[in-house]
Design a protein around this motif. Structure first.
Motif, short mmCIF file in Angstrom:
data_model
loop_
_atom_site.label_atom_id
_atom_site.label_comp_id
_atom_site.label_asym_id
_atom_site.label_seq_id
_atom_site.Cartn_x
_atom_site.Cartn_y
_atom_site.Cartn_z
N GLY A 130 -135.05 -66.12 -24.65
CA GLY A 130 -136.22 -65.29 -24.90
C GLY A 130 -136.54 -64.47 -23.67
O GLY A 130 -135.92 -64.63 -22.60
N VAL A 131 -137.53 -63.61 -23.78
CA VAL A 131 -137.86 -62.72 -22.66
C VAL A 131 -138.27 -63.51 -21.42
O VAL A 131 -137.88 -63.18 -20.30
N VAL A 132 -139.05 -64.57 -21.60
CA VAL A 132 -139.49 -65.36 -20.45
C VAL A 132 -138.29 -66.00 -19.77
O VAL A 132 -138.19 -66.03 -18.54
N GLY A 133 -137.34 -66.50 -20.55
CA GLY A 133 -136.13 -67.08 -19.98
C GLY A 133 -135.31 -66.06 -19.23
O GLY A 133 -134.71 -66.37 -18.19
N GLN A 134 -135.28 -64.83 -19.72
CA GLN A 134 -134.55 -63.77 -19.03
C GLN A 134 -135.27 -63.37 -17.74
O GLN A 134 -134.63 -63.15 -16.71
N LEU A 135 -136.58 -63.28 -17.81
CA LEU A 135 -137.35 -62.97 -16.60
C LEU A 135 -137.13 -64.05 -15.54
O LEU A 135 -137.06 -63.75 -14.35
N THR A 210 -134.97 -71.10 -6.77
CA THR A 210 -133.81 -70.38 -6.25
C THR A 210 -132.51 -70.85 -6.91
O THR A 210 -131.44 -70.34 -6.60
N HIS A 211 -132.61 -71.83 -7.79
CA HIS A 211 -131.44 -72.37 -8.47
C HIS A 211 -131.79 -72.66 -9.93
O HIS A 211 -132.96 -72.88 -10.26
N TYR A 212 -130.77 -72.71 -10.76
CA TYR A 212 -130.95 -73.17 -12.14
C TYR A 212 -129.59 -73.55 -12.70
O TYR A 212 -128.54 -73.17 -12.18
N ARG A 229 -139.28 -76.56 -13.34
CA ARG A 229 -139.60 -76.55 -14.77
C ARG A 229 -138.36 -76.23 -15.59
O ARG A 229 -137.33 -75.84 -15.05
N ARG A 230 -138.50 -76.39 -16.89
CA ARG A 230 -137.45 -75.98 -17.82
C ARG A 230 -137.97 -74.81 -18.64
O ARG A 230 -139.10 -74.82 -19.12
N ILE A 231 -137.13 -73.79 -18.79
CA ILE A 231 -137.44 -72.63 -19.63
C ILE A 231 -136.24 -72.39 -20.53
O ILE A 231 -135.15 -72.07 -20.04
N PHE A 236 -134.86 -75.22 -13.73
CA PHE A 236 -135.00 -74.47 -12.48
C PHE A 236 -135.39 -75.40 -11.33
O PHE A 236 -136.10 -76.39 -11.51
N TYR A 237 -134.92 -75.01 -10.13
CA TYR A 237 -135.14 -75.81 -8.93
C TYR A 237 -135.48 -74.90 -7.75
O TYR A 237 -135.11 -73.73 -7.72
#
Length: 255
Positions: A130-135, A210-212, A229-231, A236-237
Motif C-alpha cells: 500500500g502507499v504507506v508501505g511504499q512511503l 534504516t533497515h527492513y 514496527r511492521r508495515i 523495520f529496524y
C-alpha cells in the motif's frame, strides 16, 4: 418639545452617526488589512512553489525555448486517509508557474536522477505494498542518506554494493530485477511516492528506521538493531542508541 430637548436629541443623533461612521471606517480598515495580508500570503506561497518548480526543470526540455516564457506545471501532492489503503496520494496541478533562476537547472538535472533512484527503490522493493508501505521504503532510503554510516546521496544509498554479486544493500540492484523496465501505473505511483517522501510531506512512518526485511525471512543482522514496527509485509529496524546497547535492548514491540 422645548428647544433644549430638541438640541439634546440632535446631539444624540449626531453622536450615533459619528460612532457608526467610525465603526464603518474600522471595518473597512480591517478588511483592507486582511486583503493585503492574504495577497502577501498568496504571493509568498506562489514564490515558494515557483522555486520548487524550478528544481524539477530538466535542462533538456528547455533547449531552444525562451526560458522567461516557458510554462511549467508541478503537482502538489498530499496524503489523505483511506479506509482500505490506510492512505492515498492525491495531486492537483499548479498552473502558470514559470522558470526563474537559471542556476537551478544543474540542480534540477541532479535532483531528477536522485528521485529516479528513489522511485526505483519504491517500485522494485514495494510496488505490491500500500502507499504507506511504499512511503516506508522511501523513508528508509532517506534515513540512510542522513546517516553517516551510508553514502550521502540517494543513488549512492540505493546502489551501494550493487557491483558485487552478494552484499548489495537493496536486493533488486544485484538480482537481475533491473532487466525489467519500470512501467505502468505502479511506476507512476512509485514516482509520486518518491517525490512525496523527498519533499518531506508527512511524518516518518518508519520511526527513523534504516533497515527492513520481509516477514518471510529472519536475517542475522536484525539481532543488533531495534525493531520499530511492521508495515505490510516489511519489518523495520533502526540502530540502537548507546543506552539501549548498554541495557541490552535491541528490539521493540510493534505499536
Amino acid at each position: 418639545m422645548n428647544l433644549d430637548e430638541a438640541r439634546s436629541q440632535q446631539k444624540q443623533v449626531a453622536t450615533a452617526f459619528y460612532m457608526l461612521a467610525a465603526l464603518m471606517l474600522c471595518a473597512m480598515a480591517i478588511l483592507v488589512m486582511n486583503l493585503a495580508s492574504e495577497r502577501a500570503r498568496v504571493q509568498d506561497e506562489t514564490l515558494q512553489w515557483q522555486r520548487l518548480a524550478a528544481q524539477y526543470l530538466d535542462r533538456s526540455t528547455m533547449t531552444g525555448v525562451d526560458r522567461s516564457a516557458e510554462l511549467v506545471r508541478i503537482a502538489s501532492i498530499s496524503l489523505a486517509a483511506d479506509p482500505e489503503q490506510g492512505a492515498v496520494l492525491s495531486a492537483r496541478s499548479l498552473d502558470d508557474l514559470r522558470t526563474f533562476d537559471t542556476s537551478h537547472f544543474d540542480r534540477a538535472a541532479s535532483l531528477s536522477s536522485q528521485l529516479d533512484c528513489l522511485a526505483q527503490a519504491v517500485y522494485y522493493e514495494a510496488r505490491s505494498e500500500g502507499v504507506v508501505g511504499q512511503l516506508a521504503v522511501a523513508q528508509v532510503v532517506l534515513n540512510r542518506v542522513r546517516n553517516r554510516n551510508y553514502p550521502n546521496t540517494i543513488c549512492g544509498v540505493v546502489f551501494e554494493g550493487s557491483e558485487r554479486t552478494t552484499g548489495c544493500q537493496f536486493t533488486f540492484t544485484c538480482d537481475g530485477s533491473l532487466i525489467r523496465t519500470p512501467r505502468g501505473s505502479a511506476w507512476r505511483r512509485s514516482q509520486q511516492v518518491a517525490q512525496h517522501a523527498y519533499l518531506g510531506f508527512g511524518r516518518d512512518v518508519t520511526r527513523r528506521a534504516t533497515h527492513y526485511h520481509t516477514v518471510a525471512v529472519d536475517p542475522y543482522w536484525n539481532e543488533s538493531l531495534v525493531r520499530t514496527r511492521r508495515i505490510g509485509t516489511h519489518i523495520f529496524y533502526r540502530f540502537a542508541t548507546r543506552r539501549e546497547r548498554e541495557a541490552g535492548i535491541v528490539r521493540e514491540r510493534d505499536a
